[in-house]
Design an enzyme around this catalytic site. Structure first.
Site, PDB file in Angstrom:
ATOM      1  N   CYS A 149      -3.248   6.143   1.712  1.00 28.31           N
ATOM      2  CA  CYS A 149      -2.570   7.243   1.008  1.00 28.31           C
ATOM      3  C   CYS A 149      -3.563   8.229   0.385  1.00 28.31           C
ATOM      4  O   CYS A 149      -3.166   9.295  -0.069  1.00 28.31           O
ATOM      5  CB  CYS A 149      -1.634   6.700  -0.048  1.00 28.31           C
ATOM      6  SG  CYS A 149      -0.443   5.519   0.612  1.00 28.31           S
ATOM      7  N   HIS A 176      -0.241  12.185  -4.914  1.00 26.88           N
ATOM      8  CA  HIS A 176       0.339  11.385  -3.833  1.00 26.88           C
ATOM      9  C   HIS A 176       1.751  10.983  -4.243  1.00 26.88           C
ATOM     10  O   HIS A 176       1.982  10.573  -5.383  1.00 26.88           O
ATOM     11  CB  HIS A 176      -0.535  10.151  -3.589  1.00 26.88           C
ATOM     12  CG  HIS A 176       0.118   9.141  -2.694  1.00 26.88           C
ATOM     13  ND1 HIS A 176       0.720   9.483  -1.512  1.00 26.88           N
ATOM     14  CD2 HIS A 176       0.284   7.796  -2.825  1.00 26.88           C
ATOM     15  CE1 HIS A 176       1.225   8.396  -0.955  1.00 26.88           C
ATOM     16  NE2 HIS A 176       0.975   7.367  -1.738  1.00 26.88           N
ATOM     17  N   ASN A 211       7.596   8.008   0.507  1.00 29.14           N
ATOM     18  CA  ASN A 211       6.130   7.916   0.498  1.00 29.14           C
ATOM     19  C   ASN A 211       5.649   7.963   1.943  1.00 29.14           C
ATOM     20  O   ASN A 211       5.888   7.034   2.709  1.00 29.14           O
ATOM     21  CB  ASN A 211       5.707   6.595  -0.172  1.00 29.14           C
ATOM     22  CG  ASN A 211       4.204   6.399  -0.191  1.00 29.14           C
ATOM     23  OD1 ASN A 211       3.465   7.046   0.556  1.00 29.14           O
ATOM     24  ND2 ASN A 211       3.743   5.477  -1.034  1.00 29.14           N
TER      25      ASN A 211
HETATM   26  C1  COA Z   1       7.835  -0.841  -5.730  1.00 31.37           C
HETATM   27  C2  COA Z   1       8.278  -0.402  -7.113  1.00 31.37           C
HETATM   28  C3  COA Z   1       9.174   0.822  -7.035  1.00 31.37           C
HETATM   29  C4  COA Z   1       9.062  -1.523  -7.765  1.00 31.37           C
HETATM   30  O1  COA Z   1       9.494  -1.106  -9.031  1.00 31.37           O
HETATM   31  P1  COA Z   1       9.228  -2.007 -10.308  1.00 31.37           P
HETATM   32  O2  COA Z   1       9.865  -1.332 -11.430  1.00 31.37           O
HETATM   33  O3  COA Z   1       7.766  -2.306 -10.368  1.00 31.37           O
HETATM   34  O4  COA Z   1      10.037  -3.290  -9.935  1.00 31.37           O
HETATM   35  P2  COA Z   1       9.617  -4.779 -10.214  1.00 31.37           P
HETATM   36  O5  COA Z   1       8.884  -5.290  -9.047  1.00 31.37           O
HETATM   37  O6  COA Z   1       8.975  -4.876 -11.576  1.00 31.37           O
HETATM   38  O7  COA Z   1      11.025  -5.450 -10.310  1.00 31.37           O
HETATM   39  C5  COA Z   1      11.914  -5.200 -11.397  1.00 31.37           C
HETATM   40  C6  COA Z   1      13.215  -5.890 -11.113  1.00 31.37           C
HETATM   41  O8  COA Z   1      13.876  -5.203 -10.047  1.00 31.37           O
HETATM   42  C7  COA Z   1      14.130  -6.125  -8.979  1.00 31.37           C
HETATM   43  N1  COA Z   1      13.944  -5.387  -7.741  1.00 31.37           N
HETATM   44  C8  COA Z   1      12.828  -5.271  -6.983  1.00 31.37           C
HETATM   45  N2  COA Z   1      13.064  -4.499  -5.924  1.00 31.37           N
HETATM   46  C9  COA Z   1      14.356  -4.125  -6.004  1.00 31.37           C
HETATM   47  C10 COA Z   1      15.194  -3.333  -5.219  1.00 31.37           C
HETATM   48  N3  COA Z   1      14.752  -2.716  -4.090  1.00 31.37           N
HETATM   49  N4  COA Z   1      16.470  -3.149  -5.620  1.00 31.37           N
HETATM   50  C11 COA Z   1      16.947  -3.711  -6.727  1.00 31.37           C
HETATM   51  N5  COA Z   1      16.199  -4.490  -7.515  1.00 31.37           N
HETATM   52  C12 COA Z   1      14.922  -4.693  -7.168  1.00 31.37           C
HETATM   53  C13 COA Z   1      13.148  -7.240  -9.161  1.00 31.37           C
HETATM   54  O9  COA Z   1      13.613  -8.427  -8.583  1.00 31.37           O
HETATM   55  C14 COA Z   1      13.050  -7.329 -10.663  1.00 31.37           C
HETATM   56  O10 COA Z   1      14.164  -8.048 -11.147  1.00 31.37           O
HETATM   57  P3  COA Z   1      13.981  -9.040 -12.379  1.00 31.37           P
HETATM   58  O11 COA Z   1      13.555  -8.188 -13.523  1.00 31.37           O
HETATM   59  O12 COA Z   1      15.347  -9.612 -12.522  1.00 31.37           O
HETATM   60  O13 COA Z   1      12.934 -10.023 -11.966  1.00 31.37           O
HETATM   61  C15 COA Z   1       7.056  -0.081  -7.996  1.00 31.37           C
HETATM   62  O14 COA Z   1       6.366  -1.257  -8.304  1.00 31.37           O
HETATM   63  C16 COA Z   1       6.118   0.879  -7.383  1.00 31.37           C
HETATM   64  O15 COA Z   1       6.464   2.000  -7.083  1.00 31.37           O
HETATM   65  N6  COA Z   1       4.831   0.466  -7.213  1.00 31.37           N
HETATM   66  C17 COA Z   1       3.818   1.325  -6.682  1.00 31.37           C
HETATM   67  C18 COA Z   1       4.041   1.465  -5.244  1.00 31.37           C
HETATM   68  C19 COA Z   1       3.087   2.390  -4.639  1.00 31.37           C
HETATM   69  O16 COA Z   1       2.672   3.318  -5.233  1.00 31.37           O
HETATM   70  N7  COA Z   1       2.781   2.084  -3.407  1.00 31.37           N
HETATM   71  C20 COA Z   1       2.072   2.905  -2.552  1.00 31.37           C
HETATM   72  C21 COA Z   1       0.781   3.285  -3.034  1.00 31.37           C
HETATM   73  S1  COA Z   1       0.144   4.035  -1.670  1.00 31.37           S
END
Ligand code: COA
Length: 331
Positions: free
Chosen positions: A122, A256, A287
């Site tokens: 990315c 990004h 993304n």
């Molecule tokens: C992927 C992303 C959106 C997840 O969001 P988050 O807020 O971190 O979510 P978490 O992993 O902490 O999960 C929070 C809760 O949502 C749940 N959850 C995870 N994915 C889910 C989905 N698609 N739908 C609904 N619930 C979801 C989890 O199980 C967790 O539940 P819990 O609290 O009961 O355990 C986030 O981590 C993110 O954007 N990370 C960076 C990604 C990135 O930049 N990647 C590319 C870089 S190039």
């Protein structure tokens, strides 16, 4: 002792043209949620994504890159024969070799160009901009076509709710060349290979059967999120300082497009004035990895939120973990 010639350097480099390709097919959150336990509201709230675009079977990294390249060449008003280099930032071209760049060079008639793919995920577009800037000012090349192009829908596991909704397809291209005044600030970049498991693409027989692409992507979302929020603000500040400008000089911030909440955190850290437009192309494009920064910049220009000559702050970050930031003048 033998002394070798070097090419004659030029004083300044900048962006001369910009072009993009967005696949036609719009994929809604509801469609993504047919395969994962999630919902539209959660996806919009946690990532900002409303919809994304997925390429069809006939749309590949090469065809999307070619379309973006032709648009950028037309925007710059140069001819393909003038290109000295075609550089594609991608992690989703199906072949280790030959590169996507050689195919694109042939497709657009860049008969005098060297061609190479680069892998910085990315951050690939911003890495490429730093490389192109140096090559032009050193006199190694006069015109460089830099493309970020990805078909991430081929390497995403649509049953993984941590990634299925995030990643998408598209391509963005720029022409980098000599300019009257410097149009690309110093690139602030780095790599942290101790976090290589945070986002990784590994060989996978099931993806190969499903899409023809031999890899699948896995991600530790929270780890990446934390790293981006903790480190990218500093990289952005360094890019501004290195170029001798401040946030007041900016017309737009184009990070990004990984997650709107990461963007929000960076906007706050950088204390951006109200007049600075914030790229939120993730809402409609998801993304798109190496394509996300040029796609987001193009949308701002299409919407009239930035115009030619405006100063923008770019930052790319992703698998590696790697990052690159610089300011640039809009073509
Ligand atoms: C992927 C992303 C959106 C997840 O969001 P988050 O807020 O971190 O979510 P978490 O992993 O902490 O999960 C929070 C809760 O949502 C749940 N959850 C995870 N994915 C889910 C989905 N698609 N739908 C609904 N619930 C979801 C989890 O199980 C967790 O539940 P819990 O609290 O009961 O355990 C986030 O981590 C993110 O954007 N990370 C960076 C990604 C990135 O930049 N990647 C590319 C870089 S190039």
């Amino acid at each position: 002792m033998i002394t070798l010639n070097t090419p004659a350097p030029v004083a300044h480099a900048g962006l001369l043209g910009l072009g993009v390709f967005r696949p036609e097919r719009i994929v809604t959150n509801d469609e993504i949620c047919q395969k994962i336990d999630s919902n539209d509201e959660w996806i919009q709230e946690r990532s900002g994504i409303i919809e994304r675009r997925h390429a069809d079977a006939h749309e590949t990294v090469v065809t999307m890159a070619t379309a973006a390249a032709l648009a950028a060449i037309a925007d710059a008003g140069i001819s393909p024969e003038q290109l000295d280099m075609v550089m594609i930032a991608t992690v989703t071209h199906r072949y280790q070799t030959p590169s996507a760049a050689v195919e694109v060079a042939a497709a657009i008639g860049a008969v005098n160009a060297a061609a190479i793919d680069s892998s910085a995920a990315c951050a690939g577009f911003c890495y490429g901009l730093g490389i192109a800037d140096g090559m032009i000012r050193s006199g190694v090349a006069k015109y460089i076509l830099l493309i970020g192009a990805e078909k991430l829908s081929e390497i995403v596991n649509f049953e993984d709710r941590g990634t299925a909704f995030l990643f998408a397809d598209g391509a963005g291209a720029v022409i980098v060349g000599p300019t009257q005044a410097q149009g690309i600030g110093p690139t602030i970049w780095g790599a942290d290979g101790t976090q290589l498991d945070a986002i990784i693409m590994e060989p996978d027989v099931f993806t190969a059967e499903r899409t023809g692409n031999p890899s699948v992507l896995t991600m530790q979302g929270q780890q990446v999120f934390r790293w981006a929020v903790e480190q990218m603000g500093d990289a952005c500040m360094q890019a501004l300082t290195a170029a001798g400008v401040s946030v007041a000089d900016l017309a737009a911030f184009v990070p990004h497009q990984a997650n709107n909440r990461i963007t929000d955190a960076l906007v706050k850290q950088l204390n951006l004035p109200d007049h600075v437009a914030i790229a939120r192309d993730i809402q409609y494009s998801g993304n798109t990895s190496a394509a996300s920064v040029p796609l987001a910049l193009a949308r701002l220009r299409e919407n009239g939120e930035v115009k030619s000559g405006d100063l923008v702050l770019l930052v790319g970050f992703g698998a590696g973990l790697v990052h690159a930031a610089q300011v640039a003048l809009v073509p």
